[in-house]
Design an enzyme around this catalytic site. Structure first.
Site, PDB file in Angstrom:
ATOM      1  N   ARG A 119      58.417  61.348  14.273  1.00  0.00           N
ATOM      2  CA  ARG A 119      59.777  61.402  14.809  1.00  0.00           C
ATOM      3  C   ARG A 119      60.304  59.981  15.008  1.00  0.00           C
ATOM      4  O   ARG A 119      59.529  59.080  15.370  1.00  0.00           O
ATOM      5  CB  ARG A 119      59.709  62.130  16.156  1.00  0.00           C
ATOM      6  CG  ARG A 119      61.015  62.314  16.882  1.00  0.00           C
ATOM      7  CD  ARG A 119      61.864  63.358  16.243  1.00  0.00           C
ATOM      8  NE  ARG A 119      62.901  63.855  17.145  1.00  0.00           N
ATOM      9  CZ  ARG A 119      63.941  64.552  16.701  1.00  0.00           C
ATOM     10  NH1 ARG A 119      64.086  64.818  15.412  1.00  0.00           N
ATOM     11  NH2 ARG A 119      64.839  65.005  17.549  1.00  0.00           N
ATOM     12  N   THR A 394      68.402  68.720   8.199  1.00  0.00           N
ATOM     13  CA  THR A 394      66.967  68.816   8.191  1.00  0.00           C
ATOM     14  C   THR A 394      66.517  69.596   6.960  1.00  0.00           C
ATOM     15  O   THR A 394      67.314  70.311   6.381  1.00  0.00           O
ATOM     16  CB  THR A 394      66.564  69.592   9.465  1.00  0.00           C
ATOM     17  OG1 THR A 394      67.144  68.922  10.550  1.00  0.00           O
ATOM     18  CG2 THR A 394      65.085  69.715   9.631  1.00  0.00           C
ATOM     19  N   THR A 412      63.980  65.298   8.858  1.00  0.00           N
ATOM     20  CA  THR A 412      65.423  65.331   9.106  1.00  0.00           C
ATOM     21  C   THR A 412      66.064  63.965   9.236  1.00  0.00           C
ATOM     22  O   THR A 412      65.398  62.973   9.559  1.00  0.00           O
ATOM     23  CB  THR A 412      65.712  66.118  10.408  1.00  0.00           C
ATOM     24  OG1 THR A 412      67.109  66.342  10.527  1.00  0.00           O
ATOM     25  CG2 THR A 412      65.209  65.395  11.634  1.00  0.00           C
ATOM     26  N   ASN A 414      68.876  64.407  11.058  1.00  0.00           N
ATOM     27  CA  ASN A 414      69.648  65.117  12.070  1.00  0.00           C
ATOM     28  C   ASN A 414      70.863  65.763  11.397  1.00  0.00           C
ATOM     29  O   ASN A 414      70.728  66.769  10.735  1.00  0.00           O
ATOM     30  CB  ASN A 414      70.041  64.239  13.263  1.00  0.00           C
ATOM     31  CG  ASN A 414      70.564  65.093  14.410  1.00  0.00           C
ATOM     32  OD1 ASN A 414      70.273  66.293  14.459  1.00  0.00           O
ATOM     33  ND2 ASN A 414      71.326  64.535  15.320  1.00  0.00           N
ATOM     34  N   ASP A 436      69.967  63.510  19.572  1.00  0.00           N
ATOM     35  CA  ASP A 436      69.041  64.528  20.091  1.00  0.00           C
ATOM     36  C   ASP A 436      68.528  64.175  21.484  1.00  0.00           C
ATOM     37  O   ASP A 436      67.917  65.005  22.154  1.00  0.00           O
ATOM     38  CB  ASP A 436      67.853  64.726  19.138  1.00  0.00           C
ATOM     39  CG  ASP A 436      68.163  65.742  18.047  1.00  0.00           C
ATOM     40  OD1 ASP A 436      69.206  66.412  18.150  1.00  0.00           O
ATOM     41  OD2 ASP A 436      67.375  65.852  17.098  1.00  0.00           O
ATOM     42  N   SER A 465      63.049  67.314  19.914  1.00  0.00           N
ATOM     43  CA  SER A 465      63.429  67.999  18.676  1.00  0.00           C
ATOM     44  C   SER A 465      63.266  69.500  18.833  1.00  0.00           C
ATOM     45  O   SER A 465      62.587  69.968  19.746  1.00  0.00           O
ATOM     46  CB  SER A 465      62.503  67.515  17.556  1.00  0.00           C
ATOM     47  OG  SER A 465      62.714  68.251  16.372  1.00  0.00           O
ATOM     48  N   SER A 466      63.895  70.250  17.937  1.00  0.00           N
ATOM     49  CA  SER A 466      63.663  71.696  17.848  1.00  0.00           C
ATOM     50  C   SER A 466      62.868  72.047  16.592  1.00  0.00           C
ATOM     51  O   SER A 466      62.635  73.232  16.315  1.00  0.00           O
ATOM     52  CB  SER A 466      64.993  72.456  17.785  1.00  0.00           C
ATOM     53  OG  SER A 466      65.752  72.196  18.924  1.00  0.00           O
ATOM     54  N   GLY A 486      68.189  73.589  10.898  1.00  0.00           N
ATOM     55  CA  GLY A 486      69.170  74.394  11.638  1.00  0.00           C
ATOM     56  C   GLY A 486      69.381  73.962  13.072  1.00  0.00           C
ATOM     57  O   GLY A 486      69.913  74.720  13.880  1.00  0.00           O
ATOM     58  N   GLY A 487      68.933  72.731  13.437  1.00  0.00           N
ATOM     59  CA  GLY A 487      69.160  72.250  14.797  1.00  0.00           C
ATOM     60  C   GLY A 487      68.559  73.202  15.807  1.00  0.00           C
ATOM     61  O   GLY A 487      67.416  73.635  15.666  1.00  0.00           O
TER      62      GLY A 487
HETATM   63  O1  DON Z   1      65.153  67.535  15.543  1.00  0.00           O
HETATM   64  C1  DON Z   1      66.033  68.370  15.698  1.00  0.00           C
HETATM   65  O2  DON Z   1      65.890  69.347  16.391  1.00  0.00           O
HETATM   66  C2  DON Z   1      67.341  68.206  14.959  1.00  0.00           C
HETATM   67  N1  DON Z   1      67.593  66.804  14.733  1.00  0.00           N
HETATM   68  C3  DON Z   1      67.292  68.982  13.690  1.00  0.00           C
HETATM   69  C4  DON Z   1      68.568  68.890  12.894  1.00  0.00           C
HETATM   70  C5  DON Z   1      68.743  69.966  11.898  1.00  0.00           C
HETATM   71  O3  DON Z   1      67.962  70.866  11.790  1.00  0.00           O
HETATM   72  C6  DON Z   1      69.984  69.893  11.091  1.00  0.00           C
HETATM   73  N2  DON Z   1      69.952  70.864  10.025  1.00  0.00           N
HETATM   74  N3  DON Z   1      70.638  71.775   9.839  1.00  0.00           N
END
Ligand code: DON
Length: 583
Positions: A119, A394, A412, A414, A436, A465-466, A486-487
């Site tokens: 990360r 991501t 990712t 982000n 984040d 992060s998720s 997908g955040g």
């Molecule tokens: O680490 C995370 O949770 C976010 N930065 C992920 C971002 C993400 O999945 C964007 N994609 N759609």
């Protein structure tokens, strides 16, 4: 799907006897509709691509092809993961990256497991309030776009570290295919052309030079995008390993780019960056063992909380898309995301009470307030009081090699194309991962997630992060490799993919394609893809106090399922250009 078909037959028979009545009752039409829907799913979604021995599923056909070529050459799953990630940095610049970071979860053929955290880290000059003005208001867009939005990238360190520990082919052989791809050019798909065109103004705004990602006449499907500077950067990485990125010319170009904008990443930050091997988060769901990513990702903890919270209920009996299944899953989500906001952060900086958060009694207790007759309101839910013990765009790739080693990687920048800043002369995009962090307690990030002290900014700290790269075992054997972008919706998408297979007897491809829903505590609403909730179930849920918010499609779950005959089934998300291939 056999279990579901039985239910369908039962409801269909009941429906024919009581047809006139049923039309007047709210609940049964919903069940009837859910049966019709399952039958439709069976008819329209077949088993995904299957292979005998080895497979790569990733977000881009070129990246999948390169990964499979490495496997065919005798490379292991780790080699293929490294080569596929470099290829995604070229072929899928919205998310594939060398300017971002990620997480890797592995399970070797002998059953040994582990995770790598690469990360991004906050630069040394970062401060807790760096995205707030003098009055303490969050400055719009500062953590999201431009030079100040980037954390120190971790991807190259992560790939190099993976190779040091597990690589079997020479490093240069894993990087070389991406250099060729960058130099020869990538043929744009319709989705990629649209993504680049829609970001054109932002690319121009945040770059002093005209970035190569823009095209005066707009990109169209079939155009070739060549990455000459990126090819040279990849050559330095090929020849010098991690030093090809964190030192020398690439580092100089990154720092120069920072100075062109308002960025703060220094040479020292780059040299100091390290990837960290961490204990996986593991737990049980029925007969299955789930292996996932721990902090600084909230993914593994939240996924296991979710699975544990719904385990006592008979979801398969309630049925896929039934109001009860949706309610139980949503109520668990509301509670897990409240815990996420309070307790999760970088374990090198804050104590994350993982064991307590995964305590079965604690989680049972959290579900005690669930009442299927009415929605719990999110403002009635706070993080739980943890038991006292004595003593946080991501892309995902799933790989299984012929020996049975499995690697699950989510990486990712982000947002789509990260900070939109391209390092001049080095040809790659930088992340906007600083968003984040909790830039101000209670202030939602780009995914609407809120957080507090545990995820506050500090120099050298990793933002929560998720991302949820996950591997599932059944009876001590590899069962599934899964993950998605997908955040904030990553965790709940992985949760649904797993339950779709285990509880609703879907094939891997069906499980990945099935429409999804999501609740994250705040905002207090069920967000859902258009087809995830039928109109009848929608009416029932609204009647029980749920707010529903339809949204566009999200996530690109890429997964592999080991079939009972030992073959592999790929689930490549039809929402993207994702592709499964193998041999
Ligand atoms: O680490 C995370 O949770 C976010 N930065 C992920 C971002 C993400 O999945 C964007 N994609 N759609």
């Amino acid at each position: 799907m056999s279990k579901r078909i039985t239910h369908c037959a039962k409801y269909t028979a009941a429906a024919s006897v009581l047809k006139a009545w049923l039309l007047l009752i709210a609940v049964l039409p919903a069940l009837f509709s859910s049966c019709t829907r399952t039958t439709q799913l069976k008819e329209t979604s077949q088993r995904g691509y299957t292979a005998d021995k080895a497979m790569v599923v990733s977000a881009h056909p070129d990246a999948t092809r390169i990964g499979v070529e490495i496997l065919r050459k005798g490379g292991n799953a780790f080699d293929a993961a490294i080569a596929t990630q470099f290829a995604l940095a070229v072929a899928f610049p919205a998310a594939g990256n060398i300017g971002g970071g990620g997480f890797l979860v592995y399970r070797q053929a002998d059953g040994s497991i582990g995770t790598l955290d690469y990360r991004e880290m906050a630069p040394a000059a970062a401060t807790e309030k760096m995205y707030q003005d003098a009055q303490g208001n969050v400055i719009e867009d500062l953590s999201l776009s431009g030079h100040l939005a980037s954390g120190v990238p971790g991807s190259v360190a992560g790939m190099f570290e993976t190779h040091q520990k597990f690589g079997s082919l020479p490093w240069a052989e894993l990087v070389q295919p991406s250099i060729e791809l960058a130099r020869n050019g990538v043929v744009l798909t319709e989705k990629e052309a649209a993504g680049l065109n829609s970001n054109r103004e932002r690319f121009i705004k945040y770059n002093k030079h005209l970035p190569y990602l823009t095209n005066e006449n707009n990109w169209k499907a079939g155009d070739k995008l060549k990455h000459k500077d990126l090819a040279r950067t990849l050559e330095r990485i090929r020849d010098n390993g991690r030093d090809g990125f964190y030192k020398g010319e690439t580092a100089d170009l990154i720092v120069k780019e920072m100075q062109r904008g308002n960025g703060i990443i220094s040479h020292q930050d780059l040299e100091n960056y390290t990837a960290a091997w961490r204990q996986p988060i593991t737990g049980k769901y029925k007969d299955y063992k789930v292996i996932s990513m721990g902090p600084p990702s909230s993914g593994g903890v939240a996924l296991l909380q979710l699975l544990t919270m719904v385990e006592p209920y008979n979801l398969s009996k309630y049925g896929w898309q039934s109001p009860e299944t949706i309610q139980l899953m949503v109520e668990a989500e509301r509670r897990a995301y409240a815990d996420r906001a309070a307790y999760l952060g970088d374990p090198d900086f804050v104590k994350v009470p993982v064991e307590q958060l995964l305590d079965e009694d604690y989680l049972k207790d959290r579900m005690k307030s669930v009442d299927l007759a009415r929605a719990t309101a999110s403002n009635e839910i706070k993080e739980g009081s943890l038991p006292v013990y004595e003593s946080e765009q991501t892309t995902h790739l799933s790989i299984v090699d012929a020996a049975g080693n499995a690697v699950s990687v989510t990486t990712t920048l982000n947002g789509s194309y990260g900070s939109k800043v391209v390092v001049e002369g080095a040809g790659f995009l930088l992340n906007n991962e600083m968003d984040d962090f909790s830039v101000k307690p209670g202030s939602p990030n780009m995914y609407g997630l809120v957080g507090g002290k545990a995820n506050a900014i500090a120099p050298g700290k990793r933002m929560l992060s998720s991302m949820t790269p996950t591997i599932v075992e059944k009876d001590g054997k590899l069962f599934m490799v899964v993950g998605t972008p997908g955040g904030s919706t990553i965790i709940t998408s992985v949760y649904q993919a797993i339950l779709n297979v285990i509880e609703h007897n879907m094939t891997m491809q069906q499980a990945v394609a099935a429409p999804r829903f999501h609740h994250q505590w705040l905002p207090d609403e069920i967000q859902h893809e258009p087809k995830a909730i039928t109109p009848e179930v929608r009416a029932i849920l609204q009647n029980r106090g749920y707010k529903l918010q339809e949204r566009g499609t999200y996530g690109r779950v890429d997964a592999i399922l080991v079939l009972p005959n030992g073959k592999l089934e790929g689930g490549a998300d039809p929402r993207g250009d994702d592709k499964a291939a193998g041999y």
